[in-house]
Scaffold this active site. Structure first.
Site, PDB file in Angstrom:
ATOM      1  N   TRP A  69      17.665  14.480  16.673  1.00  0.00           N
ATOM      2  CA  TRP A  69      16.411  14.860  16.283  1.00  0.00           C
ATOM      3  C   TRP A  69      16.352  16.208  15.531  1.00  0.00           C
ATOM      4  O   TRP A  69      15.759  16.716  14.723  1.00  0.00           O
ATOM      5  CB  TRP A  69      15.233  15.002  17.475  1.00  0.00           C
ATOM      6  CG  TRP A  69      15.155  13.389  18.221  1.00  0.00           C
ATOM      7  CD1 TRP A  69      15.683  13.131  19.343  1.00  0.00           C
ATOM      8  CD2 TRP A  69      14.617  12.332  17.311  1.00  0.00           C
ATOM      9  NE1 TRP A  69      15.190  11.850  19.271  1.00  0.00           N
ATOM     10  CE2 TRP A  69      14.466  11.326  18.081  1.00  0.00           C
ATOM     11  CE3 TRP A  69      14.192  12.108  16.051  1.00  0.00           C
ATOM     12  CZ2 TRP A  69      14.239   9.844  17.956  1.00  0.00           C
ATOM     13  CZ3 TRP A  69      13.902  10.921  15.764  1.00  0.00           C
ATOM     14  CH2 TRP A  69      13.897   9.704  16.587  1.00  0.00           C
ATOM     15  N   LYS A  71       5.885   9.870  25.106  1.00  0.00           N
ATOM     16  CA  LYS A  71       6.842  10.315  26.240  1.00  0.00           C
ATOM     17  C   LYS A  71       5.952  10.770  27.513  1.00  0.00           C
ATOM     18  O   LYS A  71       5.527   9.988  28.556  1.00  0.00           O
ATOM     19  CB  LYS A  71       7.843  10.919  26.102  1.00  0.00           C
ATOM     20  CG  LYS A  71       9.022  10.480  25.186  1.00  0.00           C
ATOM     21  CD  LYS A  71       9.102  11.063  23.743  1.00  0.00           C
ATOM     22  CE  LYS A  71      10.090  10.609  23.080  1.00  0.00           C
ATOM     23  NZ  LYS A  71      10.662   9.452  22.931  1.00  0.00           N
ATOM     24  N   ASP A  91      10.364  21.452  19.037  1.00  0.00           N
ATOM     25  CA  ASP A  91       9.980  19.938  19.415  1.00  0.00           C
ATOM     26  C   ASP A  91      10.120  19.773  20.918  1.00  0.00           C
ATOM     27  O   ASP A  91      11.364  19.526  21.527  1.00  0.00           O
ATOM     28  CB  ASP A  91      11.050  19.297  18.506  1.00  0.00           C
ATOM     29  CG  ASP A  91      10.717  17.624  18.899  1.00  0.00           C
ATOM     30  OD1 ASP A  91       9.967  17.381  19.514  1.00  0.00           O
ATOM     31  OD2 ASP A  91      11.677  16.925  18.084  1.00  0.00           O
TER      32      ASP A  91
END
Ligand code: PMP
Length: 353
Positions: free
Chosen positions: A101, A192, A168
């Protein structure tokens, strides 16, 4: 049998949130309307947005110098959104390269300005969080992925820099306390720790905005969304509603302090078993790097992998298969995973031994 959901995301949500979310699909708070059919400009939804924002501010101690936004596009959109809104072509941002990511965020940022990779763990397949690096001066911001969902690593210490951090936090937001003042932007896909996929939470320091020379399309300008109170266009109404319910749940569990204790306790139980049980080995070596959200491990003897997978599934443990780039197993034990869920997995590991 209700399964124990160890999936990396979309992921487990509190049972009480699912019950309330299901009821609101039929009738939102006795209004006679479904949450799915109300206007995003209705009083009922305005109350949801106001409460969700207020809970974000309360839980993370977010002051008025920050905007709190509920957007769409996922965390992946924020990879370029952040750079597009903060970075001029001649300016440099620092990036910590700690996983797939991060690498994607780096790729997108390069389209808007210069990128300095301050540290990277790529050479060892991202199996640790780098340490001992120095952050150079003069960076516009420093970007990091606080928790690397795929590789099971997590920042426990924040980089030392005067530049604002852009983080992030998709897979560990609201899982622990953080020093908010270090952060210029925090973003997280909801799926999540917050709710269903479809909404992205962004917390942005307003004084960082309006300093790039390029023309920003309205939908890609944080200021437009701040001015519009996240309703410049139709926001993801239902995911925001479920997010609000989850934030209420987090508050009722003792806020971030409560979550931190709960998460530490679960991670300790599982890592202790991985380290003790000769049948298993953690893919991340030590506590400096080990994630409290995604616990990655393999069978010491690869030939055991399929049998352990079957044993875990027979006990109702769902979604423990590791990401294809790491292999083995990944138990995602986000906020909503009860302690008893981890106990079940540990019991299966002991029986397997
Ligand atoms: N960042 C992290 C840390 C992730 O785990 C993920 C996967 N959900 C993403 C970014 C990409 O998120 P999205 O699918 O919301 O774009």
């Amino acid at each position: 049998m209700k399964k124990i959901n160890f999936s990396a995301g979309p992921a487990i949500l509190p049972a009480s949130v699912l019950t309330q979310a299901a009821a609101a699909v039929e009738n939102l708070d006795g209004s006679g309307l479904s949450i799915l059919e109300i206007s995003h400009r209705s009083d009922a939804f305005d109350a949801v947005l106001v409460e969700a924002e207020q809970l974000v501010r309360e839980l993370l101690n977010v002051g008025d110098e920050y905007g709190v936004l509920f957007l769409s596009g996922g965390a992946s959109t924020q990879f370029f959104f952040t750079a597009m809104n903060l970075l001029n072509p001649e300016e440099t941002a620092g990036y910590l390269d700690t996983g797939s990511w991060s690498a994607k965020a780096i790729k997108e940022a390069k389209n808007f300005g210069k990128v300095n990779i301050i540290a990277s763990s790529k050479e060892s397949n991202y199996d640790h969080i780098p340490r001992g690096y120095t952050v150079p001066d003069g960076l516009k911001y420093v970007h990091l992925t606080s928790n690397n969902t795929i590789f099971g690593t997590q920042f426990k210490e924040w980089p030392e820099t005067d530049a604002p951090l852009v983080a992030d936090m998709s897979s560990d937001i609201f899982s622990r306390r953080i020093p908010l003042e270090k952060f210029g932007i925090i973003y997280a896909g909801a799926q999540k720790n917050l709710g269903p996929a479809g909404a992205t939470l962004v917390i942005v320091r307003k004084d960082l905005l309006g300093k790039v020379n390029r023309t920003l399309p309205s939908m890609l300008d944080y200021r437009v969304h701040i001015d519009g109170g996240s309703t410049y266009n139709t926001p993801p109404v239902y995911p925001i509603y479920v997010m609000m319910l989850t934030l209420r749940w987090i508050k009722a569990q003792g806020g971030l302090e409560g979550m931190e204790k709960h998460n530490e306790r679960k991670a300790k139980l599982l890592y202790e078993e991985i380290d003790r049980n000769p049948k298993f080995r953690g893919t991340v070596a030590d506590d400096f790097s080990r994630s409290q959200m995604n616990v990655t491990f393999v069978c010491t003897d690869e030939a055991d992998t399929a049998a352990f997978q079957a044993a875990a599934e027979a006990a109702g443990c769902d979604g423990i298969t590791g990401h294809r780039s790491v292999g083995g197993f990944r138990a995602s034990i986000y906020n909503s995973m009860p302690y008893e869920g981890v106990e079940t997995l540990v019991r299966v590991m002991r029986e397997f031994e």
